[in-house]
Design a protein around this motif. Structure first.
Motif, mmCIF file in Angstrom:
data_model
loop_
_atom_site.group_PDB
_atom_site.id
_atom_site.type_symbol
_atom_site.label_atom_id
_atom_site.label_comp_id
_atom_site.label_asym_id
_atom_site.label_seq_id
_atom_site.Cartn_x
_atom_site.Cartn_y
_atom_site.Cartn_z
ATOM 1 N N ARG A 270 -1.899 -1.733 133.702
ATOM 2 C CA ARG A 270 -3.547 -2.207 132.724
ATOM 3 C C ARG A 270 -4.262 -2.484 133.990
ATOM 4 N N SER A 294 -8.228 -4.714 129.197
ATOM 5 C CA SER A 294 -7.991 -4.911 130.846
ATOM 6 C C SER A 294 -7.460 -6.393 130.948
ATOM 7 N N TRP A 295 -6.839 -6.849 132.048
ATOM 8 C CA TRP A 295 -6.719 -8.160 132.399
ATOM 9 C C TRP A 295 -7.945 -8.473 133.099
ATOM 10 N N HIS A 319 -6.591 -10.157 126.825
ATOM 11 C CA HIS A 319 -5.585 -9.937 127.977
ATOM 12 C C HIS A 319 -6.603 -10.864 129.030
#
Length: 415
Positions: A270, A294-295, A319
């Motif tokens: 990710r 995305s993180w 996230h």
């Protein structure tokens, strides 16, 4: 001979409490596939196989499966222990594994004994030397090093390598695996501090005389020289690595020792993103739509802390993992957070800054700095001995009376 250079797997590590086991499994699948696709002759793993001295069962199972698959391909693998690994635990069963081409090099006493890799092209053997992470206080006596720091012990280990290499047939090519911080390397926030006596880095000249040095410890894939490289970690382990391209080195070692290398990209579980602004800006900015998968590390600059910022951010960014507050003052400046003031400073500098903080106008004096350094080294040594047991020759300095136990403050010092 074609070599695949990787390191710093950190099996069992999480990312802001999110398990990375599936991502690490995908990386190991990718590694095995790369070995097959590119007809790799040997795999080099330059330390920090695990993230901790006593890894979880799931991490051990991942490791076991990877070694089994490499052995089934009949591709030799040379692996050293890093500063996160327990060298003795990682090295259990190494004589048996040698028989199937899995060569675990975790004992500093064996630095000068190479794994001899046959070159299928008929160009003779390649002598591959494994230098596990060398904690200076534990191995100085064993290696007869002429100093107490990283440079001294690594130079003593490399002297053994060069001495053995001198006995080999002319034209023997050489490879060294080492886990160290070489001067000039780019750091990130996810490596554990290995500072001893205030000096952690070693000059690249330590590796003179070998054809290729496969390094581990720093998490950024980078070239120090054509012959000295870090593979970096296969996954990002901190938001400081948001812009990193994670990869391995595919190294071709020519018959004359010439080195050519290309990067093989690793799977990205990710993407990472660091977003900065007021809460309303982060929630409304159209350009941030690209980061919804995305993180996220979100830094809020609101002058007053908003209500329920994490919950509100999570509705747009499912996230989001990290929330940082860096409020803007009325004069346009920012209120510097404690964490940001510490970023990039090692344990010794932080301790000296604390002395100055509690004693305004008077910084730590030379004698006090030396005392702080000895105390930090004692804690580090206590932690290392708790993992590995006392040095075989008893040469390690004993922790000072009153030093923190390895399972307590010692773990906080060695990040």
């Amino acid at each position: 001979m074609r070599l695949l250079h990787t390191s710093d797997w950190h099996l069992g590590r999480s990312f802001h409490r999110v398990s990375l086991l599936d991502a690490q499994r995908a990386f190991l699948d990718h590694l095995v596939a790369t070995v097959e696709e590119h007809a790799v002759d040997a795999v080099l793993v330059a330390g920090d196989v695990y993230d901790r001295a006593v890894p979880s069962l799931a991490a051990v199972e991942l490791f076991d499966d990877a070694l089994r698959r490499l052995a089934e391909l009949a591709v030799p693998t040379v692996m050293i222990s890093g500063n996160h690994d327990s060298a003795r635990r990682l090295g259990v069963g190494s004589p048996l594994m040698d028989r199937v081409g899995i060569h675990l090099r975790t004992d500093p006493a064996g630095c000068g004994t190479p794994v001899l890799l046959p070159d299928g092209s008929g160009n003779g053997q390649v002598a591959c030397y494994g230098l596990p992470y060398l904690e200076p206080a534990l191995v100085r006596g064993m290696l007869a090093a002429d100093g107490a720091g990283h440079t001294a012990v690594l130079r003593a280990a490399m002297d053994r390598v060069r001495a053995d290499l001198a006995t080999r047939p002319e034209g023997t090519r050489s490879v060294v695996l080492a886990h160290a911080f070489v001067t000039g390397g780019e750091v990130s926030e996810s490596e554990r501090d290995i500072t001893v006596g205030g000096v952690a880095s070693v000059p690249v000249s330590v590796f003179d005389g070998v054809d290729y040095a496969a390094l581990g410890h720093l998490h950024t894939c980078q070239r120090i020289t054509d012959r000295v490289r870090y593979s970096g970690s296969p996954l990002a382990y901190s938001f400081s690595e948001a812009g990193h391209r994670k990869s391995m080195w595919l190294v071709d070692l020519g018959p004359d020792g010439a080195v050519t290398a290309e990067r093989i990209d690793c799977p990205v579980p990710r993407p990472l993103a660091r977003l900065r602004g007021t809460l309303e800006e982060l929630l409304d900015e159209p350009a941030y739509e690209a980061h919804t998968g995305s993180w996220i590390e979100a830094t809020l600059t609101d002058a007053v802390r908003p209500e329920e910022p994490m919950a509100r951010l999570a509705r747009r960014f499912p996230h989001v993992l990290s929330l940082v507050f860096d409020p803007v003052r009325e004069d346009g400046g920012t209120v510097t957070s404690y964490a940001s003031r510490l970023r990039g400073r090692d344990d010794r500098q932080i301790a000296e800054d604390f002395v100055h903080h509690v004693r305004p106008g008077r910084r730590a004096e030379p004698g006090e700095r030396a005392l702080l350094g000895r105390a930090l080294d004692a804690v580090r040594l206590a932690a290392a001995e708790a993992d590995e047991g006392p040095p075989p020759d008893g040469s390690g300095a004993a922790p000072s009376r009153g030093a923190a136990p390895a399972g307590g403050a010692g773990r906080g010092v060695a990040r």
